[in-house]
Write a protein that holds these residues in place. Structure first.
Motif, PDB file in Angstrom:
ATOM      1  N   THR A   7      25.571  -0.010   2.767  1.00  0.00           N
ATOM      2  CA  THR A   7      24.719   0.237   3.926  1.00  0.00           C
ATOM      3  C   THR A   7      24.894   1.671   4.391  1.00  0.00           C
ATOM      4  OG1 THR A   7      25.023  -2.047   4.641  1.00  0.00           O
ATOM      5  CG2 THR A   7      24.149  -0.511   6.268  1.00  0.00           C
ATOM      6  N   GLU A  44      18.064  -3.607  10.276  1.00  0.00           N
ATOM      7  CA  GLU A  44      18.403  -3.230   8.913  1.00  0.00           C
ATOM      8  C   GLU A  44      17.209  -3.440   7.990  1.00  0.00           C
ATOM      9  OE1 GLU A  44      22.634  -3.828   7.545  1.00  0.00           O
ATOM     10  OE2 GLU A  44      21.579  -5.353   6.368  1.00  0.00           O
ATOM     11  N   ARG A  46      16.005  -3.328   3.775  1.00  0.00           N
ATOM     12  CA  ARG A  46      16.405  -3.302   2.356  1.00  0.00           C
ATOM     13  C   ARG A  46      15.329  -2.495   1.650  1.00  0.00           C
ATOM     14  NH1 ARG A  46      20.534  -6.952   0.591  1.00  0.00           N
ATOM     15  NH2 ARG A  46      21.003  -8.411   2.254  1.00  0.00           N
ATOM     16  N   HIS A  52      19.090  -1.253  -1.456  1.00  0.00           N
ATOM     17  CA  HIS A  52      20.138  -0.696  -0.610  1.00  0.00           C
ATOM     18  C   HIS A  52      19.776  -0.941   0.851  1.00  0.00           C
ATOM     19  CE1 HIS A  52      22.230   1.112  -3.906  1.00  0.00           C
ATOM     20  NE2 HIS A  52      21.170   1.797  -4.264  1.00  0.00           N
ATOM     21  N   GLU A  53      20.798  -0.992   1.687  1.00  0.00           N
ATOM     22  CA  GLU A  53      20.574  -1.282   3.104  1.00  0.00           C
ATOM     23  C   GLU A  53      20.600  -0.011   3.937  1.00  0.00           C
ATOM     24  OE1 GLU A  53      23.554  -4.187   3.996  1.00  0.00           O
ATOM     25  OE2 GLU A  53      22.520  -5.737   2.856  1.00  0.00           O
ATOM     26  N   GLY A  55      20.630   0.798   7.852  1.00  0.00           N
ATOM     27  CA  GLY A  55      20.795   0.214   9.175  1.00  0.00           C
ATOM     28  C   GLY A  55      20.618   1.250  10.265  1.00  0.00           C
TER      29      GLY A  55
END
Length: 138
Positions: A7, A44, A46, A52-53, A55
């Motif tokens: 993240t 958050e 994706r 991939h994150e 946030g």
């Protein structure tokens, strides 16, 4: 030891505005929002080939406060067209941190400051494409 990006956390004083800006940029809505009622403290997304994150956390919860100046590490996200991506970021209200620079054959980077004061890097990266083609990025 380091196995992969999990993240990337950005900070914003107005998480709702940041969520809306990034949804416009990314073309997807946040999949995770906390709290679920009222103004969010964290959202958050994706994104990308490996989900991939990204946030966005309310600046009140930044571990050392929100810095007054942009700096620190730059996370570069792969893009297929660096100039078009850079221009789009600027058209959405980001400001120039570093214009596109060729770092060597097949490697071009650029960075902007989003409207919330976060440094956002983009990169055309031949290695990323090689890993994607080979399927070894798992």
């Amino acid at each position: 030891m380091l196995r992969g990006l999990t993240t990337v956390t950005l900070f914003a004083d107005d998480v709702t505005a940041a969520r809306n800006w990034y949804a416009e940029l990314l073309g997807v809505e946040a999949y995770f929002v906390r709290p679920t009622e009222g103004a969010p403290a964290y959202v958050e997304f994706r994104i990308g080939d490996y989900l991939h994150e990204l946030g966005i956390l309310d600046s009140r919860y930044a571990p050392y406060g929100h810095p007054d100046q942009v700096g620190g590490a730059i996370v570069h996200w792969h893009v297929d067209d660096i100039q078009a991506s850079f221009d789009r970021l600027l058209s959405l209200g980001a400001t120039v941190h570093e214009k596109p620079v060729e770092r060597g054959p097949g490697f071009v980077t650029a960075s902007v400051v989003d409207p919330f004061g976060n440094l956002l890097g983009i990169m055309y990266n031949e290695h990323y494409l090689e890993v994607l083609r080979s399927g070894t990025g798992r």
